[in-house]
Design a protein around this motif. Structure first.
Motif, PDB file in Angstrom:
ATOM      1  N   GLU A 103      23.141 -44.996 -18.819  1.00  0.00           N
ATOM      2  CA  GLU A 103      22.784 -46.016 -19.740  1.00  0.00           C
ATOM      3  C   GLU A 103      21.445 -46.375 -19.502  1.00  0.00           C
ATOM      4  O   GLU A 103      20.641 -46.983 -20.532  1.00  0.00           O
ATOM      5  N   ASP A 104      20.741 -46.471 -18.112  1.00  0.00           N
ATOM      6  CA  ASP A 104      19.326 -47.050 -17.869  1.00  0.00           C
ATOM      7  C   ASP A 104      18.332 -46.006 -18.080  1.00  0.00           C
ATOM      8  O   ASP A 104      17.087 -46.318 -18.056  1.00  0.00           O
ATOM      9  N   GLN A 105      18.417 -44.586 -18.064  1.00  0.00           N
ATOM     10  CA  GLN A 105      17.774 -43.566 -18.016  1.00  0.00           C
ATOM     11  C   GLN A 105      17.644 -42.860 -19.321  1.00  0.00           C
ATOM     12  O   GLN A 105      18.705 -42.651 -19.977  1.00  0.00           O
ATOM     13  N   LEU A 106      16.420 -42.565 -19.813  1.00  0.00           N
ATOM     14  CA  LEU A 106      16.351 -41.778 -20.870  1.00  0.00           C
ATOM     15  C   LEU A 106      15.034 -40.765 -20.701  1.00  0.00           C
ATOM     16  O   LEU A 106      14.102 -41.206 -20.191  1.00  0.00           O
ATOM     17  N   PHE A 107      15.281 -39.564 -21.156  1.00  0.00           N
ATOM     18  CA  PHE A 107      14.045 -38.417 -20.998  1.00  0.00           C
ATOM     19  C   PHE A 107      14.144 -37.663 -22.292  1.00  0.00           C
ATOM     20  O   PHE A 107      14.970 -37.370 -23.307  1.00  0.00           O
ATOM     21  N   LEU A 108      12.867 -37.147 -22.406  1.00  0.00           N
ATOM     22  CA  LEU A 108      12.927 -36.282 -23.623  1.00  0.00           C
ATOM     23  C   LEU A 108      12.323 -34.703 -23.126  1.00  0.00           C
ATOM     24  O   LEU A 108      11.536 -34.719 -22.131  1.00  0.00           O
ATOM     25  N   ARG A 109      13.217 -33.714 -23.222  1.00  0.00           N
ATOM     26  CA  ARG A 109      12.904 -32.586 -22.854  1.00  0.00           C
ATOM     27  C   ARG A 109      12.285 -31.565 -24.155  1.00  0.00           C
ATOM     28  O   ARG A 109      12.825 -31.512 -24.955  1.00  0.00           O
ATOM     29  N   PHE A 110      11.287 -30.759 -23.522  1.00  0.00           N
ATOM     30  CA  PHE A 110      10.568 -29.892 -24.374  1.00  0.00           C
ATOM     31  C   PHE A 110      10.744 -28.626 -23.986  1.00  0.00           C
ATOM     32  O   PHE A 110      10.550 -28.242 -22.879  1.00  0.00           O
ATOM     33  N   GLU A 111      11.143 -27.576 -25.171  1.00  0.00           N
ATOM     34  CA  GLU A 111      11.598 -26.076 -24.673  1.00  0.00           C
ATOM     35  C   GLU A 111      10.569 -25.677 -25.789  1.00  0.00           C
ATOM     36  O   GLU A 111      10.793 -25.479 -26.860  1.00  0.00           O
ATOM     37  N   TYR A 112       9.636 -24.675 -25.151  1.00  0.00           N
ATOM     38  CA  TYR A 112       8.809 -23.754 -25.902  1.00  0.00           C
ATOM     39  C   TYR A 112       9.390 -22.359 -25.592  1.00  0.00           C
ATOM     40  O   TYR A 112       9.438 -21.975 -24.600  1.00  0.00           O
ATOM     41  N   ARG A 113       9.419 -21.651 -26.780  1.00  0.00           N
ATOM     42  CA  ARG A 113       9.617 -20.280 -26.790  1.00  0.00           C
ATOM     43  C   ARG A 113       8.828 -19.617 -27.870  1.00  0.00           C
ATOM     44  O   ARG A 113       8.655 -20.138 -29.064  1.00  0.00           O
ATOM     45  N   THR A 114       7.713 -18.797 -27.323  1.00  0.00           N
ATOM     46  CA  THR A 114       6.707 -18.062 -28.124  1.00  0.00           C
ATOM     47  C   THR A 114       6.621 -16.746 -28.066  1.00  0.00           C
ATOM     48  O   THR A 114       7.467 -16.149 -27.173  1.00  0.00           O
ATOM     49  N   THR A 115       5.933 -16.149 -28.830  1.00  0.00           N
ATOM     50  CA  THR A 115       5.789 -14.586 -28.787  1.00  0.00           C
ATOM     51  C   THR A 115       4.748 -14.081 -27.988  1.00  0.00           C
ATOM     52  O   THR A 115       4.536 -13.004 -28.052  1.00  0.00           O
ATOM     53  N   LEU A 116       4.104 -15.170 -27.198  1.00  0.00           N
ATOM     54  CA  LEU A 116       3.194 -14.528 -26.266  1.00  0.00           C
ATOM     55  C   LEU A 116       3.770 -13.805 -25.039  1.00  0.00           C
ATOM     56  O   LEU A 116       4.911 -14.124 -24.574  1.00  0.00           O
ATOM     57  N   PRO A 117       3.174 -12.701 -24.797  1.00  0.00           N
ATOM     58  CA  PRO A 117       3.954 -11.716 -23.741  1.00  0.00           C
ATOM     59  C   PRO A 117       3.948 -12.592 -22.403  1.00  0.00           C
ATOM     60  O   PRO A 117       3.091 -13.662 -22.183  1.00  0.00           O
ATOM     61  N   THR A 118       4.771 -12.119 -21.512  1.00  0.00           N
ATOM     62  CA  THR A 118       4.956 -12.684 -20.272  1.00  0.00           C
ATOM     63  C   THR A 118       3.601 -12.137 -19.442  1.00  0.00           C
ATOM     64  O   THR A 118       3.058 -10.889 -19.868  1.00  0.00           O
ATOM     65  N   ALA A 119       3.024 -12.987 -18.755  1.00  0.00           N
ATOM     66  CA  ALA A 119       1.882 -12.875 -17.945  1.00  0.00           C
ATOM     67  C   ALA A 119       2.178 -11.558 -16.855  1.00  0.00           C
ATOM     68  O   ALA A 119       2.566 -11.847 -15.942  1.00  0.00           O
TER      69      ALA A 119
END
Length: 161
Positions: A103-119
């Motif tokens: 109840e005291d903690q709050l987070f925001l998760r950002f998840e990106y999925r792109t068509t950029l190739p793996t490095a």
């Protein structure tokens, strides 16, 4: 390329960070979906082409460029942006998910999925790190702006990440 990170919204150990409720954070995420020009640098305008209870079809105008996307709202929980790849733009998705381990903690998760190739090469890895850094900075800015819009101008501009 896939990338995800977490931004801490509430920190019970830091009194300088004004707490936000889950509902306030959600309100800010909806504002970002409906009025992205308040959050996205370089975005000239946004037209909502269609709307259902939990989706928006949008057309985003960046100068002469136009991008179409679909926003899916899972009320009180997450917002997902899906962009179709075109000859000029990388396709992919961004999902912002509210997480509250207690109840005291709050987070925001950002998840990106792109068509950029793996490095595979060093140049690709450097490019990938630059893109990830830009995403992270944009997300930190999103949280800062949500704080301003939701908590008002009188609140300190503190941010934990």
């Amino acid at each position: 390329m896939n990338f995800e990170h977490l931004i801490q919204i509430n920190d019970p150990l830091n009194p300088l960070v004004p707490p936000m409720t889950r509902d306030q954070l959600w309100e800010g995420l909806v504002l970002r979906a409906e009025q992205p020009q308040l959050f996205v640098l370089g975005l000239d305008s946004c037209a909502i082409l269609s709307r259902t209870e939990n989706t928006l079809e949008r057309e985003l105008h960046y100068g002469h460029a136009t991008v179409r996307d679909r926003v899916t709202l899972t009320p009180g929980r997450s917002v997902r942006y899906d962009i179709l790849a075109t000859a000029a733009y990388v396709g992919g998705s961004l999902t912002m998910t509210i997480e509250a381990p207690d109840e005291d903690q709050l987070f925001l998760r950002f998840e990106y999925r792109t068509t950029l190739p793996t490095a595979d090469t060093e140049d690709d890895r450097q490019t990938s790190e630059i893109v990830k850094s830009a995403y992270r900075e944009s997300d930190i800015d999103t949280v800062r702006l949500i704080r301003q819009f939701v908590l008002g101008p009188g609140e300190p501009d503190a941010l934990q990440h």
